[in-house]
Structures are given as structure tokens and as C-alpha cells.
Motif scaffolding. Structure first.
Motif, mmCIF file in Angstrom:
data_model
loop_
_atom_site.group_PDB
_atom_site.id
_atom_site.type_symbol
_atom_site.label_atom_id
_atom_site.label_comp_id
_atom_site.label_asym_id
_atom_site.label_seq_id
_atom_site.Cartn_x
_atom_site.Cartn_y
_atom_site.Cartn_z
ATOM 1 N N THR A 193 52.992 49.518 28.855
ATOM 2 C CA THR A 193 51.286 49.733 28.610
ATOM 3 C C THR A 193 51.421 49.232 30.578
ATOM 4 N N PRO A 194 50.768 49.920 31.072
ATOM 5 C CA PRO A 194 50.024 50.203 32.377
ATOM 6 C C PRO A 194 48.934 48.827 32.505
ATOM 7 N N ILE A 195 49.497 47.966 33.298
ATOM 8 C CA ILE A 195 48.511 47.257 33.940
ATOM 9 C C ILE A 195 47.051 47.503 34.296
ATOM 10 N N PRO A 196 45.628 47.166 33.536
ATOM 11 C CA PRO A 196 44.422 47.227 33.784
ATOM 12 C C PRO A 196 44.251 46.615 35.285
ATOM 13 N N GLY A 197 43.342 48.028 36.728
ATOM 14 C CA GLY A 197 43.407 47.978 37.318
ATOM 15 C C GLY A 197 42.480 46.724 37.957
ATOM 16 N N ARG A 198 41.919 46.120 37.102
ATOM 17 C CA ARG A 198 40.702 44.401 37.008
ATOM 18 C C ARG A 198 41.665 43.379 36.933
ATOM 19 N N PHE A 199 43.490 43.551 37.082
ATOM 20 C CA PHE A 199 44.113 42.418 37.142
ATOM 21 C C PHE A 199 45.146 42.537 39.104
ATOM 22 N N ASP A 200 44.800 43.457 39.622
ATOM 23 C CA ASP A 200 45.471 44.590 40.382
ATOM 24 C C ASP A 200 46.158 43.086 41.445
ATOM 25 N N SER A 201 44.938 41.584 41.198
ATOM 26 C CA SER A 201 44.976 40.359 42.194
ATOM 27 C C SER A 201 46.479 40.199 41.372
ATOM 28 N N ILE A 202 46.703 39.816 40.135
ATOM 29 C CA ILE A 202 47.631 39.560 39.902
ATOM 30 C C ILE A 202 49.070 39.703 39.701
ATOM 31 N N ALA A 203 49.567 38.979 40.566
ATOM 32 C CA ALA A 203 51.340 39.981 41.337
ATOM 33 C C ALA A 203 52.506 39.569 39.685
ATOM 34 N N GLU A 204 53.222 40.599 39.752
ATOM 35 C CA GLU A 204 54.736 40.494 38.926
ATOM 36 C C GLU A 204 53.927 40.365 37.397
ATOM 37 N N ALA A 205 52.411 41.534 37.506
ATOM 38 C CA ALA A 205 51.875 41.425 35.608
ATOM 39 C C ALA A 205 53.458 42.462 34.977
ATOM 40 N N SER A 206 52.892 43.523 35.735
ATOM 41 C CA SER A 206 54.076 44.587 34.546
ATOM 42 C C SER A 206 55.531 44.038 34.303
ATOM 43 N N TYR A 207 56.329 43.246 35.309
ATOM 44 C CA TYR A 207 57.343 42.648 34.902
ATOM 45 C C TYR A 207 56.754 41.048 33.321
ATOM 46 N N GLU A 208 56.331 40.403 33.797
ATOM 47 C CA GLU A 208 55.701 39.851 32.402
ATOM 48 C C GLU A 208 55.387 40.510 31.778
ATOM 49 N N LEU A 209 54.671 41.486 31.551
ATOM 50 C CA LEU A 209 54.731 42.153 30.573
ATOM 51 C C LEU A 209 56.025 42.462 29.329
ATOM 52 N N ILE A 210 57.144 42.467 30.184
ATOM 53 C CA ILE A 210 58.715 43.240 29.225
ATOM 54 C C ILE A 210 58.349 41.462 28.695
ATOM 55 N N ARG A 211 58.515 40.635 29.684
ATOM 56 C CA ARG A 211 59.055 39.454 29.390
ATOM 57 C C ARG A 211 58.151 39.018 28.155
ATOM 58 N N SER A 212 56.814 38.918 28.095
ATOM 59 C CA SER A 212 55.880 38.417 26.838
ATOM 60 C C SER A 212 56.020 39.018 25.723
ATOM 61 N N THR A 213 56.497 40.787 26.332
ATOM 62 C CA THR A 213 56.489 41.337 25.010
ATOM 63 C C THR A 213 57.592 41.187 24.003
ATOM 64 N N THR A 214 58.661 40.516 24.521
ATOM 65 C CA THR A 214 59.929 39.947 24.174
ATOM 66 C C THR A 214 59.931 39.278 23.394
ATOM 67 N N HIS A 215 58.924 37.795 24.142
ATOM 68 C CA HIS A 215 58.606 36.448 23.352
ATOM 69 C C HIS A 215 57.524 36.285 21.785
ATOM 70 N N LEU A 216 56.659 36.801 22.585
ATOM 71 C CA LEU A 216 55.538 36.914 21.792
ATOM 72 C C LEU A 216 55.349 38.100 20.208
ATOM 73 N N TYR A 217 55.574 39.368 20.861
ATOM 74 C CA TYR A 217 55.359 40.419 19.880
ATOM 75 C C TYR A 217 55.683 40.556 18.883
ATOM 76 N N PRO A 218 56.682 39.732 18.804
ATOM 77 C CA PRO A 218 57.927 40.198 17.389
ATOM 78 C C PRO A 218 56.924 39.721 16.107
ATOM 79 N N ARG A 219 55.603 38.195 16.429
ATOM 80 C CA ARG A 219 55.106 37.518 15.869
ATOM 81 C C ARG A 219 53.821 38.558 15.500
#
Lengths: 310, 256
Positions: free
Chosen positions: A272-298
């Protein structure tokens, strides 16, 4: 001959070791109070894991250190930096939570000073070796000599008085299940640990859930402070870090919910592309891969119904 | 001349290796696994329409999501085989479809950073291969399942959740099964995993299952299967059998 070889080896080893040095620059942010700000990057062999904020407070009864960094060498560099500022010994090391970037410099400090919530110590005992393996993989030689050292002192929520500084401690759960937050009431400085990230995407491997974390952030936001030191990212003096956390976590939660309700695969959610309003948040795309692994199954399981046996 | 060319082609085919295209990822297991899973004489082409998706790195080496997306593969498919090159048992799953299957997704275990492959056999027998790479701390195959350390694992064993979804007007099916899927590679924990899965058309009329799948040890614990069958009616029966003979059968109905 052997001697020559040894000398040659020693000479060859020198430049390699010299290259791996943390250049920590404590910045005074309040009376008696210094912050050592890390990068908002992910662990790498370039940054040596200096991606975390640590801090220390020089009281008239000893130095209070908040988190010890990602490696023995970082801990040593932090301890050296403290010695350049004060002759006071380190009497209290408060470990905010059990993640390696916050607790793997423990070796550099007196064992009797190492303090944490009891749940944090239990989690470090459980996960420490696995964290260590992963840290060696990610930052390599920066980890040389680093071993997991468990805190020896138990902290409990409530007041903590060290010399001329009065602290208030809280135990939250949103980030890892045991997350210490420290307010130095003497200076109005709130050390939020990784309960608060600013301009850096949250990490979620042991989080009980985004909802729990957000509810606790509401409680945390009620604590009056003059300045807030997040676990990652620059210091703030107003509520902007809370606002950013809420906006980002609300988006993340809604993304997981709507994706699960549409039957999306984890792979689809991860890209999923990270919305532009979160441009100032570093590593959001990288952490989305991790958080999907941790949280999405629930979220996925919640979007399915139990199928009865035929 | 023609005879010479045929002889040459025959010689190339019989050596096997020479006939395969070059691996874009340069994996040492490329030729070996192609030969093992597709056969020595298989005709293999690299094909971008075989969209194999894995994350760039495995956050959890025991649960790595893999999706084979064939929505861009516009010719009929005989068989699909996926494998993880550097796993101790590389094979992940094989399926034979009787209807168009545009998406199959399943989590796998990864033992070390590796290339993964999906080979799609078309009607003429040619194998179209898509590849991807996943970085990993590894150890997923030799890590004990969560169920193996949970004294109450049987309470949830065989529980199945499911649903049918319609992203972009297509029939997507999700089935989540509580099963340890033990790989047999952990000390004193024998292999215990689902070997076969079938999706059957409950409207009847068809003898062959819409999809028949076999699974190997690389498949992850508590599998979440995702299938997209755009031309099938959204009423399915899902049937599974594990290597201990347990059978599981459920109806999956309308979209939620």
C-alpha cells in the motif's frame, strides 16, 4: 615470521576498528539534562544501530541514564560522554523497554544500577538471544563483544527521587507489553520511551494492538510537560508528536480493517502506498511490511467467520 | 542440415541444463530445482506475467506471505508449482486448476535468504517461470511451531474460519485453518501437516475439483489460504487431509 604477521594483522585491524566509532553528541535540553539523539533510520551497518534516543540527568546524588543504546560500544561511548560532562557516578540506569536498541548497551554500566519494570526484564530474558542474533546480522561488527545483560533492580510505577530530582514513573503496554515512561518533575521533561515516536514510523513486533496503544497515548497526553523526548525522532515541546501518532495509527488501523474486509492478501497490504500527509514519517513503507506481518493476521481472522463442521 | 539440427536439439535436450534459460537471480539451485520439479526435458521460459510476490525481507521467518498472481496470464493453465530454492525441502505447493485461478496466496517458512519460484505450465506443456527474492534472518523451517509448546493446542486444532470476498467483482476465497503444520525438522516433533486441499463446486455437476492442491513442509503454521476463482460461483466446499489422515471439510458461502 610469526611476529611480523601479528604486527601486520594488528596494523590491518586498526583502520577497520577506527571506522566503527559512534560519535555521540549529547545536547543539553534542560537544566542537568542531556539528550543523545539518534537517526530516524532502520538498523544498518552504516549507522551501527545509532537510531535511538538516549538521555541522562545529572543529579547531585549521581547520574540517571535513560536507555543504553544498541551495543556495548554505544554504551561505552555514552558512558564516556557522561564522564566528560560530570564527575558524578552513574547510579540509576532506567531501561524503558526490552528492545535491543534501548537495552544492549547495558554492559557498559554498573550492574546494580540497571533498572526496569519486572515485565521488561522477563521479556529481555525471553527475547534477548534472538534479538542479539538479529542485531549481529543487521549491524555486524558494531555488535562485537555485546552480550545481553538483564536489569537487576525492579522499577514500579510511582515516584522516584534521586538527589535533587523527583521523577514520576508509569508502566504502559502499547509498544511492547511493558513500556516505562518517565517524567522528571524537576525540569518538566517527559521521557516517553517508544510509547512515542516522532517523524519515525512506529514499530509493532510485540505490540498488544494499535487500539491499546492509542488508548494509552490518550492517558499519556494528559501528563503535563515542557518538553517530550520520544524514543525515536526529535524532541518536541507541544502535542505534535501525539497528533502525528494518532493520525498515523488511525490510518494504519483503518487500512488493516478495510483490507481484511475486502479479503486482501498480506502481500497486497504490504505494498500500500503511504499517504503523502505522512511524508515526514521516516521508514513508513518499511515498517508497513513489518506491521502487516505482526498485526494483519488478527484483522484477517476477525473478518472471517467460524465455519461449522459438516 | 535439418537432421543435424534435430540431433543437436536432441543432444541439448538430453543434457537438460543447456535448455534452461539463465536465472535472472543467479541462484546456485536454479538448474537443480528446475530439473527436480519440472523434469530434465522441460521447456522453460521466463515470463513476467507470472507475478510472484513476496516481501523484500521476512519479518517473521516462520510466516512469510507468498502470492502467485496470474491475473495477467491470459492462457489456460495446466499446473502451477512453487518452491523456495534454499529451503531444506524447497517445494511449497502444487495445484491443478479446472477453472481460471487468478490468485493463490499462502504463508511459508524460510530457512535463509533465498529466491522463490512459481512455474506455470500452459496447455502446450511449456513452463512459464516467475521469480522473487526474500531476505531473511532464517531458521523458519527448524523453529518449533507455536502449537508444539502449547499444551492446549488440541482445543483449537482443526478450527476453520473462512469467507468469500469480491474485490473488483471477482470471487475471492479465504480459508484459515488452525494446524501446527510441523515440518518434521524440529527435534522429536514429527512431521504433521496438511498434504492435500481441494476446492469443490457445491452447485454440483463437476466431478473434478475446481482446484486440487498438494502442500509440502515449507507451508507455515495455521495456514491462511487465499484463492481467487473469477469464473466460479461463490459457493464452495473446501476439503483438506493431513498426513495423519485427519480430514476437514467445510462450506464457504456468500460474500461477507
Amino acid at each position: 615470521m610469526t611476529r611480523w604477521c601479528l604486527i601486520l594483522l594488528a596494523v590491518m585491524a586498526l583502520p577497520a576498528q577506527a571506522a566503527l566509532r559512534y560519535h555521540l553528541e549529547p545536547k543539553q535540553i534542560a537544566p542537568d539534562t542531556w539528550m543523545v539523539e539518534g537517526k530516524t533510520e532502520n538498523f544498518s551497518k552504516e549507522n551501527g544501530g545509532n537510531i535511538v534516543n538516549t538521555a541522562f540527568i545529572v543529579t547531585d546524588a549521581g547520574v540517571v541514564v535513560i536507555d543504553t543504546g544498541p551495543s556495548l560500544q554505544y554504551g561505552d561511548a555514552l558512558h564516556d560522554a557522561i564522564r566528560k560532562i560530570t564527575d558524578q557516578p552513574v547510579t540509576h540506569v532506567l531501561i524503558t523497554h526490552h528492545h535491543p536498541d534501548h537495552a544492549f548497551g547495558n554492559q557498559a554500566f554498573p550492574e546494580r544500577s540497571l533498572s526496569a519494570l519486572p515485565e521488561t526484564t522477563a521479556l529481555l530474558e525471553r527475547d534477548g538471544e534472538a534479538f542479539s542474533d538479529n542485531m549481529y546480522r543487521m549491524i555486524g561488527d558494531w555488535m562485537r563483544g555485546t552480550q545481553v545483560v538483564l536489569p537487576t533492580q525492579e522499577l514500579a510505577p510511582g515516584p522516584l527521587i534521586v538527589g535533587n530530582h523527583t521523577f514520576q514513573l508509569w508502566g504502559f503496554t502499547g509498544h511492547t507489553g511493558a513500556d516505562l515512561v518517565i517524567l522528571d518533575k524537576t525540569t518538566g521533561t517527559l521521557f516517553a520511551g517508544d510509547m512515542v515516536f516522532y517523524n519515525r514510523a512506529i514499530t509493532t513486533p510485540q505490540s498488544p494492538g494499535l487500539n491499546v496503544w492509542q488508548q494509552e497515548l490518550d492517558l499519556l497526553a494528559e501528563i503535563p510537560f515542557e518538553r517530550l523526548v520520544p524514543g525515536h525522532g526529535p524532541m518536541v515541546t507541544d502535542d505534535r508528536a501525539f497528533r502525528q501518532m494518532h493520525a498515523y495509527m488511525t490510518w494504519l488501523d483503518a487500512l488493516f480493517k478495510s483490507s481484511a474486509n475486502r479479503g486482501l492478501t498480506a502481500n497486497e497490504v504490504m505494498r500500500t502506498p503511504i499517504p503523502g500527509r505522512f511524508d515526514s514519517i521516516a521508514e513508513a513503507s518499511y515498517e508497513l511490511i513489518r506491521s502487516t506481518t505482526h498485526l494483519y493476521p488478527r484483522y484477517e481472522q476477525a473478518a472471517l467467520r467460524m465455519l461449522p463442521e459438516e | 542440415m535439418l537432421r543435424h539440427a534435430l540431433l543437436l536439439a536432441g543432444a541439448l535436450a538430453s543434457t537438460g541444463l543447456a535448455a534452461y534459460p539463465k536465472d535472472p537471480y543467479g541462484s546456485p539451485m536454479w538448474d537443480y530445482n528446475l530439473e527436480r520439479y519440472l523434469g530434465e526435458k522441460a521447456e522453460v521460459v521466463l515470463d513476467d506475467r507470472v507475478n510472484l510476490e513476496v516481501p523484500p525481507f521476512a519479518e517473521d521467518s516462520s510466516q512469510v506471505p507468498l502470492t502467485v498472481d496470474l491475473s495477467g496470464f491470459d492462457t489456460p493453465v495446466q499446473k502451477v508449482i512453487t518452491w523456495v530454492d534454499l529451503n531444506p525441502i524447497p517445494h511449497l505447493f502444487t495445484y491443478v486448476p479446472q477453472t481460471r485461478v487468478t490468485v493463490v496466496s499462502l504463508n511459508f517458512r524460510v530457512q535463509q535468504a533465498t529466491t522463490v519460484r512459481a512455474a506455470v505450465q500452459d496447455e502446450s506443456g511449456v513452463w512459464h517461470v516467475g521469480s522473487a527474492h526474500v531476505d531473511a534472518a532464517g531458521g523458519g523451517c527448524t523453529a518449533p511451531s507455536q502449537a508444539s509448546s502449547d499444551p492446549n493446542w488440541e482445543e483449537h486444532f482443526g478450527q476453520i474460519r473462512g469467507g468469500a470476498f469480491s474485490p473488483a467483482n471477482q470471487s475471492r476465497l479465504k480459508v484459515y485453518v488452525r494446524h501446527p503444520m510441523d515440518s518434521g525438522m524440529v527435534g522429536n516433533i514429527p512431521a504433521f501437516h496438511i498434504e492435500t486441499l481441494e476446492i469443490r463446486d457445491t452447485a454440483g455437476g463437476q466431478d473434478e475439483p475446481l482446484l486440487k492442491m498438494t502442500l509440502s513442509e515449507s507451508a507455515a503454521e495455521n495456514p491462511m489460504f487465499v484463492f481467487e476463482l473469477p469464473d466460479a460461483p461463490p459457493q464452495y466446499e473446501v476439503w483438506m487431509r493431513d498426513n495423519n489422515g485427519n480430514q476437514f471439510q467445510r462450506q464457504v458461502g456468500e460474500a461477507l
